[in-house]
Design a protein around this motif. Structure first.
Motif, PDB file in Angstrom:
ATOM      1  N   ILE A   2       1.020  -1.097  -0.064  1.00  0.00           N
ATOM      2  CA  ILE A   2       0.020  -0.042  -0.206  1.00  0.00           C
ATOM      3  C   ILE A   2       0.930   1.131  -0.085  1.00  0.00           C
ATOM      4  O   ILE A   2       0.555   2.145  -0.616  1.00  0.00           O
ATOM      5  N   LEU A   3       1.846   1.115   0.624  1.00  0.00           N
ATOM      6  CA  LEU A   3       2.915   2.445   0.836  1.00  0.00           C
ATOM      7  C   LEU A   3       3.347   2.614  -0.446  1.00  0.00           C
ATOM      8  O   LEU A   3       3.722   3.862  -0.828  1.00  0.00           O
ATOM      9  N   GLN A   4       3.854   1.616  -1.276  1.00  0.00           N
ATOM     10  CA  GLN A   4       4.441   1.715  -2.460  1.00  0.00           C
ATOM     11  C   GLN A   4       3.532   2.121  -3.515  1.00  0.00           C
ATOM     12  O   GLN A   4       3.699   2.999  -4.423  1.00  0.00           O
ATOM     13  N   LEU A   5       2.039   1.725  -3.477  1.00  0.00           N
ATOM     14  CA  LEU A   5       1.067   2.435  -4.239  1.00  0.00           C
ATOM     15  C   LEU A   5       0.859   4.009  -4.001  1.00  0.00           C
ATOM     16  O   LEU A   5       0.595   4.802  -4.948  1.00  0.00           O
ATOM     17  N   LYS A   6       0.841   4.267  -2.735  1.00  0.00           N
ATOM     18  CA  LYS A   6       0.612   5.676  -2.364  1.00  0.00           C
ATOM     19  C   LYS A   6       1.847   6.502  -2.895  1.00  0.00           C
ATOM     20  O   LYS A   6       1.668   7.542  -3.519  1.00  0.00           O
ATOM     21  N   MET A   7       3.094   5.860  -2.708  1.00  0.00           N
ATOM     22  CA  MET A   7       4.265   6.810  -3.373  1.00  0.00           C
ATOM     23  C   MET A   7       4.155   6.922  -4.991  1.00  0.00           C
ATOM     24  O   MET A   7       4.406   7.844  -5.381  1.00  0.00           O
ATOM     25  N   LEU A   8       3.561   5.895  -5.542  1.00  0.00           N
ATOM     26  CA  LEU A   8       3.486   5.957  -6.979  1.00  0.00           C
ATOM     27  C   LEU A   8       2.547   6.911  -7.515  1.00  0.00           C
ATOM     28  O   LEU A   8       2.739   7.721  -8.478  1.00  0.00           O
ATOM     29  N   MET A   9       1.494   6.859  -6.648  1.00  0.00           N
ATOM     30  CA  MET A   9       0.417   7.842  -6.988  1.00  0.00           C
ATOM     31  C   MET A   9       0.910   9.369  -6.558  1.00  0.00           C
ATOM     32  O   MET A   9       0.360  10.238  -7.550  1.00  0.00           O
ATOM     33  N   LYS A  11       3.928  10.417  -7.404  1.00  0.00           N
ATOM     34  CA  LYS A  11       4.797  10.908  -8.574  1.00  0.00           C
ATOM     35  C   LYS A  11       4.020  11.052  -9.603  1.00  0.00           C
ATOM     36  O   LYS A  11       4.407  11.649 -10.408  1.00  0.00           O
ATOM     37  N   ILE A  12       2.828  10.340  -9.723  1.00  0.00           N
ATOM     38  CA  ILE A  12       2.089  10.587 -11.229  1.00  0.00           C
ATOM     39  C   ILE A  12       1.249  11.787 -10.873  1.00  0.00           C
ATOM     40  O   ILE A  12       1.056  12.484 -11.748  1.00  0.00           O
ATOM     41  N   PHE A  13       0.700  11.791  -9.765  1.00  0.00           N
ATOM     42  CA  PHE A  13      -0.463  13.087  -9.671  1.00  0.00           C
ATOM     43  C   PHE A  13      -0.220  13.631  -7.968  1.00  0.00           C
ATOM     44  O   PHE A  13      -0.521  13.047  -7.240  1.00  0.00           O
ATOM     45  N   PRO A  14       0.996  14.546  -8.117  1.00  0.00           N
ATOM     46  CA  PRO A  14       1.327  15.230  -6.624  1.00  0.00           C
ATOM     47  C   PRO A  14       0.197  16.109  -6.016  1.00  0.00           C
ATOM     48  O   PRO A  14       0.606  17.313  -6.222  1.00  0.00           O
ATOM     49  N   TYR A  15      -0.937  15.724  -5.631  1.00  0.00           N
ATOM     50  CA  TYR A  15      -2.000  16.100  -5.231  1.00  0.00           C
ATOM     51  C   TYR A  15      -1.272  17.227  -3.907  1.00  0.00           C
ATOM     52  O   TYR A  15      -2.004  18.229  -4.053  1.00  0.00           O
ATOM     53  N   THR A  47     -10.910   8.233 -18.071  1.00  0.00           N
ATOM     54  CA  THR A  47     -11.266   8.719 -16.869  1.00  0.00           C
ATOM     55  C   THR A  47      -9.867   9.736 -16.578  1.00  0.00           C
ATOM     56  O   THR A  47      -8.694   9.404 -16.797  1.00  0.00           O
ATOM     57  N   VAL A  48     -10.500  10.800 -16.066  1.00  0.00           N
ATOM     58  CA  VAL A  48      -9.841  12.033 -15.734  1.00  0.00           C
ATOM     59  C   VAL A  48      -9.548  12.633 -14.415  1.00  0.00           C
ATOM     60  O   VAL A  48     -10.813  12.423 -13.906  1.00  0.00           O
ATOM     61  N   LYS A  49      -8.333  13.200 -14.003  1.00  0.00           N
ATOM     62  CA  LYS A  49      -8.460  13.810 -12.639  1.00  0.00           C
ATOM     63  C   LYS A  49      -8.971  15.091 -12.823  1.00  0.00           C
ATOM     64  O   LYS A  49      -8.504  15.873 -13.564  1.00  0.00           O
ATOM     65  N   VAL A  50      -9.766  15.436 -11.842  1.00  0.00           N
ATOM     66  CA  VAL A  50     -10.392  16.791 -11.644  1.00  0.00           C
ATOM     67  C   VAL A  50     -10.226  17.508 -10.419  1.00  0.00           C
ATOM     68  O   VAL A  50     -10.428  16.548  -9.469  1.00  0.00           O
ATOM     69  N   LEU A  51      -9.917  18.848 -10.480  1.00  0.00           N
ATOM     70  CA  LEU A  51      -9.964  19.335  -9.035  1.00  0.00           C
ATOM     71  C   LEU A  51     -11.157  20.129  -8.898  1.00  0.00           C
ATOM     72  O   LEU A  51     -11.692  20.719  -9.824  1.00  0.00           O
ATOM     73  N   PHE A  52     -11.558  20.202  -7.597  1.00  0.00           N
ATOM     74  CA  PHE A  52     -12.802  20.608  -7.364  1.00  0.00           C
ATOM     75  C   PHE A  52     -12.825  21.861  -6.091  1.00  0.00           C
ATOM     76  O   PHE A  52     -12.353  21.347  -4.921  1.00  0.00           O
ATOM     77  N   PRO A  53     -12.474  23.047  -6.441  1.00  0.00           N
ATOM     78  CA  PRO A  53     -12.087  24.115  -5.470  1.00  0.00           C
ATOM     79  C   PRO A  53     -13.184  24.737  -4.966  1.00  0.00           C
ATOM     80  O   PRO A  53     -14.480  24.762  -5.463  1.00  0.00           O
TER      81      PRO A  53
END
Length: 72
Positions: A2-9, A11-15, A47-53
């Motif tokens: 799970i930690l590796q998956l979170k680290m990968l996320m 790197k891909i999308f630095p929220y 599927t796209v990532k969207v920010l909701f301000p």
């Protein structure tokens, strides 16, 4: 695993860094959500990532239009 998956996320999308930068650039920002949304151009679905301000206060339509245009 799970930690590796979170680290990968990260790197891909630095929220986290996007959220911090957004707060600096937009001080009236109250919250910033993020999610995956299904998007279609009627030929394919993606599927796209969207920010909701969410702002601390409501801005009139004319001021909002000026703000959006100044960012472009």
């Amino acid at each position: 695993m799970i930690l590796q998956l979170k680290m990968l996320m990260v790197k891909i999308f630095p929220y986290t860094s996007i959220a911090k930068d957004s707060k600096i650039l937009f001080p009236d920002l109250k919250e910033l959500g993020c999610g995956k949304v299904l998007h279609s151009n009627f030929l394919k679905v993606d599927t796209v990532k969207v920010l909701f301000p969410k702002r601390k206060f409501q801005v009139s339509d004319s001021l909002d239009a000026i703000r959006v245009n100044s960012l472009s």
